[in-house]
Design an enzyme around this catalytic site. Sequence first.
Site, PDB file in Angstrom:
ATOM      1  N   GLN A 115       0.832  -1.194   0.000  1.00  0.00           N
ATOM      2  CA  GLN A 115       0.000   0.000   0.000  1.00  0.00           C
ATOM      3  C   GLN A 115       0.874   1.253   0.000  1.00  0.00           C
ATOM      4  O   GLN A 115       1.692   1.453   0.892  1.00  0.00           O
ATOM      5  CB  GLN A 115      -0.889  -0.012   1.244  1.00  0.00           C
ATOM      6  CG  GLN A 115      -1.540   1.312   1.620  1.00  0.00           C
ATOM      7  CD  GLN A 115      -2.529   1.792   0.602  1.00  0.00           C
ATOM      8  OE1 GLN A 115      -2.177   2.598  -0.246  1.00  0.00           O
ATOM      9  NE2 GLN A 115      -3.755   1.304   0.671  1.00  0.00           N
ATOM     10  N   ARG A 145      -6.964   6.452  -8.069  1.00  0.00           N
ATOM     11  CA  ARG A 145      -8.241   6.639  -7.373  1.00  0.00           C
ATOM     12  C   ARG A 145      -8.141   7.346  -6.024  1.00  0.00           C
ATOM     13  O   ARG A 145      -9.110   7.885  -5.538  1.00  0.00           O
ATOM     14  CB  ARG A 145      -8.908   5.272  -7.148  1.00  0.00           C
ATOM     15  CG  ARG A 145      -9.189   4.527  -8.436  1.00  0.00           C
ATOM     16  CD  ARG A 145      -9.840   3.197  -8.142  1.00  0.00           C
ATOM     17  NE  ARG A 145     -10.043   2.420  -9.345  1.00  0.00           N
ATOM     18  CZ  ARG A 145     -10.589   1.226  -9.379  1.00  0.00           C
ATOM     19  NH1 ARG A 145     -11.001   0.673  -8.268  1.00  0.00           N
ATOM     20  NH2 ARG A 145     -10.724   0.578 -10.521  1.00  0.00           N
ATOM     21  N   GLU A 154      -8.172   0.559   1.437  1.00  0.00           N
ATOM     22  CA  GLU A 154      -7.749   0.474   2.843  1.00  0.00           C
ATOM     23  C   GLU A 154      -8.506   1.456   3.730  1.00  0.00           C
ATOM     24  O   GLU A 154      -8.787   1.158   4.897  1.00  0.00           O
ATOM     25  CB  GLU A 154      -6.240   0.714   2.986  1.00  0.00           C
ATOM     26  CG  GLU A 154      -5.761   0.500   4.413  1.00  0.00           C
ATOM     27  CD  GLU A 154      -4.257   0.357   4.537  1.00  0.00           C
ATOM     28  OE1 GLU A 154      -3.761   0.393   5.682  1.00  0.00           O
ATOM     29  OE2 GLU A 154      -3.575   0.217   3.502  1.00  0.00           O
ATOM     30  N   ARG A 155      -8.894   2.631   3.223  1.00  0.00           N
ATOM     31  CA  ARG A 155      -9.660   3.570   4.042  1.00  0.00           C
ATOM     32  C   ARG A 155     -11.011   2.959   4.429  1.00  0.00           C
ATOM     33  O   ARG A 155     -11.440   3.055   5.590  1.00  0.00           O
ATOM     34  CB  ARG A 155      -9.866   4.889   3.295  1.00  0.00           C
ATOM     35  CG  ARG A 155      -8.630   5.747   3.180  1.00  0.00           C
ATOM     36  CD  ARG A 155      -8.906   7.071   2.485  1.00  0.00           C
ATOM     37  NE  ARG A 155      -9.738   7.920   3.317  1.00  0.00           N
ATOM     38  CZ  ARG A 155     -11.002   8.239   3.063  1.00  0.00           C
ATOM     39  NH1 ARG A 155     -11.606   7.742   1.995  1.00  0.00           N
ATOM     40  NH2 ARG A 155     -11.677   9.031   3.856  1.00  0.00           N
ATOM     41  N   ARG A 156     -11.680   2.334   3.459  1.00  0.00           N
ATOM     42  CA  ARG A 156     -12.959   1.684   3.751  1.00  0.00           C
ATOM     43  C   ARG A 156     -12.775   0.527   4.738  1.00  0.00           C
ATOM     44  O   ARG A 156     -13.593   0.310   5.630  1.00  0.00           O
ATOM     45  CB  ARG A 156     -13.578   1.170   2.443  1.00  0.00           C
ATOM     46  CG  ARG A 156     -14.335   2.228   1.645  1.00  0.00           C
ATOM     47  CD  ARG A 156     -14.555   1.790   0.209  1.00  0.00           C
ATOM     48  NE  ARG A 156     -13.360   1.998  -0.598  1.00  0.00           N
ATOM     49  CZ  ARG A 156     -13.087   1.329  -1.696  1.00  0.00           C
ATOM     50  NH1 ARG A 156     -13.897   0.384  -2.125  1.00  0.00           N
ATOM     51  NH2 ARG A 156     -12.003   1.590  -2.392  1.00  0.00           N
ATOM     52  N   ASN A 188      -4.239   2.874  -6.609  1.00  0.00           N
ATOM     53  CA  ASN A 188      -4.187   3.953  -5.631  1.00  0.00           C
ATOM     54  C   ASN A 188      -3.769   5.271  -6.270  1.00  0.00           C
ATOM     55  O   ASN A 188      -4.282   6.328  -5.928  1.00  0.00           O
ATOM     56  CB  ASN A 188      -3.239   3.594  -4.483  1.00  0.00           C
ATOM     57  CG  ASN A 188      -3.926   2.743  -3.431  1.00  0.00           C
ATOM     58  OD1 ASN A 188      -4.621   3.258  -2.576  1.00  0.00           O
ATOM     59  ND2 ASN A 188      -3.770   1.440  -3.521  1.00  0.00           N
TER      60      ASN A 188
END
Length: 301
Positions: free
Chosen positions: A54, A133, A96-98, A130
């Site tokens: 990530q 988006r 990863e935020r979700r 990433n």
Amino acid sequence: MAKATKKQALGRGLSALLKDPENDIQSVSDKNADQVIGNVVELDIQSIEVNPFQPRSNFNDEALTELASSIRELGIIQPITVRKLDFNKFQLVSGERRFRASKLVGLETIPAYIRIANDQESLEMALVENIQRQDLDPIEIALSYQRLIDEIEITQEKLSDRVGKKRSTITNYLRLLKLDPIIQTGMRDGFISMGHGRALINIDKKKEQIAIYEKVVSDGLSVRDTEKLVKSLKEPQGSDSEKKKDTKAAPEYVTNGLKAIKDHLAAKVDITTSSNGKGKIVIPFHSEEEFKRIKKILTGD
């Protein structure tokens, strides 16, 4: 509402399929793989691990809390994407935020698209998705570009096609990594913009970079003001008459053609001329890859 319920129920049914040891799907050719790969599946949140590839390393706590509140009220609108590692074990590719916000809320399951990919494919998918988006800061984007170049062994030209950005844009991001780490941190924390950083790159000595950076932050200088400050420090020291003489030494055909050369090479180009009509063109480069790129443009091989 009935359609949404049916889709959610289908996701739970596929989830049960994945938990059946006799139907452990390891490749796209395995039995029932077509029912799972590319479909939305409700996965146990504890069966998912964070992607070590990530590129995002900074997560705004306030924004994460707001997202968690939205998920609590409305649920997950856009599924995350994972890759299958082992039996009932998955790894994040994007979202990863979700994922983090869902854990804050205390969700036990999360909707996910499942992919089967090796480490290199996973790295490329994570970085490219990433970059395209997510709202990464300029340094995170630069690091993502650099990782794609280094770990997937991709050229800037091919990377340009892959992420849909001009090659000159990618070069500008990569140059930010030459800034002093203190300045990079300042950019990541929002004290200065990418425009400020691009101006500071033109200062070779790190101590001078930091001195100007501190002045930019303390005085709240704009990008234009920063560019003027950097330019004034880089101009050769001498009398006004000497500076005027240098300016007059560049014929009109040189000044008119300089921009075309810069645009063609997508690089900084310096030209000096003398009163007898002679001159020289200097094309600085910052890495072996950039040198090879310029050489290819000039020689065709």
